[in-house]
Design a protein around this motif. Structure first.
Motif, PDB file in Angstrom:
ATOM      1  N   TYR A   1       0.840  -1.119   0.085  1.00 31.33           N
ATOM      2  CA  TYR A   1      -0.203  -0.058   0.024  1.00 31.33           C
ATOM      3  C   TYR A   1       0.747   1.300   0.020  1.00 31.33           C
ATOM      4  O   TYR A   1       0.718   2.507  -0.903  1.00 31.33           O
TER       5      TYR A   1
ATOM      6  N   HIS B   1       1.423   4.170  -3.233  1.00 32.64           N
ATOM      7  CA  HIS B   1       1.316   5.731  -2.851  1.00 32.64           C
ATOM      8  C   HIS B   1       2.729   6.390  -2.961  1.00 32.64           C
ATOM      9  O   HIS B   1       2.318   7.506  -3.537  1.00 32.64           O
TER      10      HIS B   1
ATOM     11  N   HIS C   1      -0.126  11.981  -1.119  1.00 37.09           N
ATOM     12  CA  HIS C   1      -0.273  10.656  -1.315  1.00 37.09           C
ATOM     13  C   HIS C   1      -0.061   9.756  -0.165  1.00 37.09           C
ATOM     14  O   HIS C   1      -0.592   8.910   0.283  1.00 37.09           O
TER      15      HIS C   1
ATOM     16  N   ALA D   1      -2.093   8.147   2.580  1.00 36.10           N
ATOM     17  CA  ALA D   1      -1.979   6.752   2.793  1.00 36.10           C
ATOM     18  C   ALA D   1      -1.573   6.348   4.407  1.00 36.10           C
ATOM     19  O   ALA D   1      -2.226   5.300   4.827  1.00 36.10           O
TER      20      ALA D   1
ATOM     21  N   VAL E   1      -9.394   8.515  -5.813  1.00 37.38           N
ATOM     22  CA  VAL E   1      -8.848   9.730  -5.220  1.00 37.38           C
ATOM     23  C   VAL E   1      -9.428  11.112  -5.582  1.00 37.38           C
ATOM     24  O   VAL E   1      -9.695  11.852  -4.812  1.00 37.38           O
TER      25      VAL E   1
END
Length: 159
Positions: free
Chosen positions: A14, A18, A73, A77, A141
């Motif tokens: 993840y 990002h 980003h 995250a 997003v």
């Protein structure tokens, strides 16, 4: 594999996704200039190959890139992983329109329609490819940004 190891693999993946989105948002050449890192080094930070599994972008590089990016980003995250969200007060709006909540509702419905259209196209063959998943993520997003704008407008109106 222990359950914690598996969980960390999901978290690692993840964060790498990002990190890649952050670099691509800024642009690879600009990212190199801002961080003082080479293209290869930046690529290693978001590579999912085993030899780079334990490599992550240093926090100073994240900060420099997020200053130039349209969206934080990696910070977002990290917040999401903790079950939190960001309140992006000083960021650019989705449009220059100052219409408030009514404009936000219109933008929200448009963005949601775009997300559903992208999903429909992606699932047409029964398989969502990596490229399709990335496009879905981008639409998600963008939808999230509209929701944040709407939240800010509602907060302004409730004062």
């Amino acid at each position: 594999m222990r359950s914690w190891d598996k969980c960390m693999t999901v978290v690692d993946s993840y964060l790498k996704k990002h990190s890649e989105a952050l670099v691509k948002d800024v642009g690879i050449e600009a990212a190199c200039a801002l961080t003082g890192k080479s293209k290869a080094t930046l690529g290693r930070y978001y590579s999912t190959h085993d030899e780079h599994a334990d490599r992550f972008m240093p926090i100073d590089a994240v900060a420099a890139l997020e200053e130039a990016a349209s969206y934080p980003h990696v910070t977002a995250a990290l917040a999401e992983l903790r079950g939190n969200s960001l309140n992006l007060e000083g960021r650019r709006r989705n449009s220059d329109d100052k219409g408030g909540v009514n404009s936000d509702v219109i933008a929200l419905s448009q963005r949601f329609a775009m997300l559903m259209a992208e999903y429909n196209q992606s699932i047409e063959d029964g398989i969502i490819t990596v490229a399709e998943a990335k496009r879905l993520l981008q639409e998600t997003v963008a939808l999230q940004r509209v929701l944040v704008d709407m939240k800010l407008h509602l907060e302004e109106e409730s004062v």
